[in-house]
Design an enzyme around this catalytic site. Structure first.
Site, mmCIF file in Angstrom:
data_model
loop_
_atom_site.group_PDB
_atom_site.id
_atom_site.type_symbol
_atom_site.label_atom_id
_atom_site.label_comp_id
_atom_site.label_asym_id
_atom_site.label_seq_id
_atom_site.Cartn_x
_atom_site.Cartn_y
_atom_site.Cartn_z
ATOM 1 N N GLU A 165 0.848 -1.195 0.000
ATOM 2 C CA GLU A 165 0.000 0.000 0.000
ATOM 3 C C GLU A 165 0.884 1.246 0.000
ATOM 4 O O GLU A 165 1.880 1.308 0.718
ATOM 5 C CB GLU A 165 -0.918 -0.008 1.224
ATOM 6 C CG GLU A 165 -1.724 1.258 1.436
ATOM 7 C CD GLU A 165 -2.582 1.661 0.247
ATOM 8 O OE1 GLU A 165 -2.560 2.851 -0.111
ATOM 9 O OE2 GLU A 165 -3.256 0.783 -0.321
ATOM 10 N N ASP A 192 -6.775 -4.724 -6.109
ATOM 11 C CA ASP A 192 -7.968 -3.866 -6.045
ATOM 12 C C ASP A 192 -7.520 -2.438 -6.323
ATOM 13 O O ASP A 192 -7.404 -1.612 -5.419
ATOM 14 C CB ASP A 192 -8.612 -3.983 -4.656
ATOM 15 C CG ASP A 192 -9.886 -3.149 -4.531
ATOM 16 O OD1 ASP A 192 -10.395 -2.683 -5.569
ATOM 17 O OD2 ASP A 192 -10.359 -2.956 -3.394
ATOM 18 N N CYS A 208 -13.635 -1.219 -9.655
ATOM 19 C CA CYS A 208 -14.804 -0.339 -9.596
ATOM 20 C C CYS A 208 -15.065 0.313 -10.949
ATOM 21 O O CYS A 208 -15.894 1.205 -11.064
ATOM 22 C CB CYS A 208 -14.615 0.731 -8.519
ATOM 23 S SG CYS A 208 -13.173 1.783 -8.791
#
Length: 447
Positions: free
Chosen positions: A334, A377, A404
């Protein structure tokens, strides 16, 4: 110019799609599949046109009565005129279309792969978060509300019907409180975030401001008189898309927001991302765990013992924590500093081992070595150039890709298939009822 058309389908926008007599595609806001409508052409381009409904000659059976009167002003629920089953069908259809148009799948394979869209139990009142834009207007009045998509205009409805009841009236309450607290001064507030959990009861208000002097005590007291906040924080940052964060300070309460997802609990700091539909996010987690060969047991995820799994763009650990609960050895990558801190804290809080790597996914991936499985993701832009090739070099047997944005996902599907992977399952999940947005949980297998 006016023309009578039949609306054929919903596009991956707020608009419906039909064709003019000439064969040109026309996009119509407020249309529903099956409508026969007279439209005025308001924009005529060489390859497409935009139309405005002048008269609904024959209303589609798929129409529903809109529930939010402010929808036209803020644009936050552009599909509320569609029956919910029709929304789910349209979302699945848009995922199928993305595979055909962008990934160049044949129609039969795309239709076979894409499952029915998983519905949201809550079709209204599902959002755990509101993002409000703030600015002084030309009359010097402080405005707080929603940015209509694609504009800087702020719409100021009193209630948001998509939000949890506990924060549905927050836009109006906070607008009055912040006007009072600021008086005629401009304290640099350019954004306000409000998060609420149905499961923990936490309610956090985050004021995004430019750095500088700030009346912390006065502001906290005023906000507490308007909403029952368990946490009030100030995020000091530069306005604009980059939003470089200079610091976060607690004005009152816990200083963070807590949510429960399945058998795990998560703490999220104000700048960190968290899915806005908690119940549906649990379904995404289940899709990922099961897609990698695990299962959702009565006490939580299980069945991934001894697998080495990388979780790219890991955020605060939405997938990392349940993967570790299922027995996997997890490497979580991350880049955002606040999310890295949340991820470490969430792993400790749930008593699981996660190796947290703070850095850019594209840069860190080649250093991870051989992997058994991988979860990705990414943001709406999808995977950066070269990332799919790096994933293929790490040779995971399975890849779970959560997206998304069906368009960038489909582009990346083609890249994976060119690198020796095959798409084996596609599960659309409706995290955003009354809108065109859809999440896609997909799984690739190495050939």
């Amino acid at each position: 110019m006016e023309e009578t058309i039949t609306i054929e389908r919903m596009g991956y926008t707020a608009e419906a799609v039909g064709h003019l007599e000439s064969g040109k595609t026309v996009f119509v806001e407020g249309g529903a599949p099956g409508d026969v409508a007279t439209v005025e052409i308001v924009e005529d381009k060489p390859t497409f046109a935009r139309g405005r409904i002048v008269r609904l000659d024959e209303a589609s059976a798929l129409r529903a009565k809109p529930q939010c009167g402010a929808g036209d002003a803020c644009g936050g629920c552009p599909w509320q005129h569609l029956a919910y089953e029709a929304q789910l069908d349209a979302k699945r259809g848009n995922v199928v279309a993305a595979l055909e148009r962008t990934a160049k799948f044949d129609a039969a394979r795309a239709e076979e792969l894409v499952r029915p869209c998983l519905p949201s139990k809550r079709q209204w009142g599902y959002r755990n978060k509101l993002e409000l834009g703030a600015a002084f207007d030309e009359h010097g009045t402080f405005q707080l509300g929603f940015h209509r998509e694609g504009t800087h205009d702020i719409a100021s409805p009193g209630v948001c019907a998509l939000a949890h009841d506990a924060i549905a009236k927050a836009p109006k309450a906070l607008r009055g409180a912040l006007r009072f607290a600021q008086g005629s001064s401009d304290l640099g507030i350019f954004r306000v975030g409000v998060r609420h959990s149905l499961r923990t009861g936490d309610l956090e208000v985050a004021l995004w401001t430019t750095p500088g002097a700030f009346p912390r005590g006065h502001m906290a007291k005023t906000i507490k008189s308007a909403v029952k906040a368990t946490s009030i924080v100030r995020v000091m940052a530069d306005p604009g898309k980059a939003r470089k964060i200079k610091g976060v300070e607690t004005l009152d309460g816990k200083g963070c927001w807590e949510e429960q997802l399945g058998s795990a609990r998560y703490l999220a700091s104000a700048p960190s991302f968290f899915q806005v539909n908690t119940a549906q996010a649990e379904k995404l987690v289940a899709c990922v765990v099961e897609g990698l060969g695990g299962r959702m047991g009565e006490d939580g995820p299980e069945g991934l013992d001894d697998l080495l799994v990388a979780d790219l763009y890991a955020g605060g650990g939405t997938f990392s924590v349940p993967l570790a609960q299922a027995g996997a050895e997890v490497l979580a990558v991350e880049a955002a500093g606040s999310s890295v801190r949340d991820l470490r804290r969430n792993a400790d809080m749930n008593a699981v081992d996660v190796e947290v790597i703070g850095g850019d996914a594209a840069r860190e991936l080649p250093e991870l070595g051989d992997l058994d499985a991988l979860v990705v993701d990414p943001p709406r832009a999808g995977l950066a150039d070269g990332v799919v090739e790096s994933i293929a070099a790490a040779a995971p047997a399975r890849v779970a890709y959560v997206s998304c944005n069906p368009a960038t996902w489909a582009r990346d599907v083609a890249r994976f298939e060119n690198e020796g992977y095959r798409l084996i399952s596609v599960q659309p999940v409706d995290l955003f009822p009354q809108t065109y947005h859809v999440e896609v949980a997909s799984v690739f297998e190495r050939l």
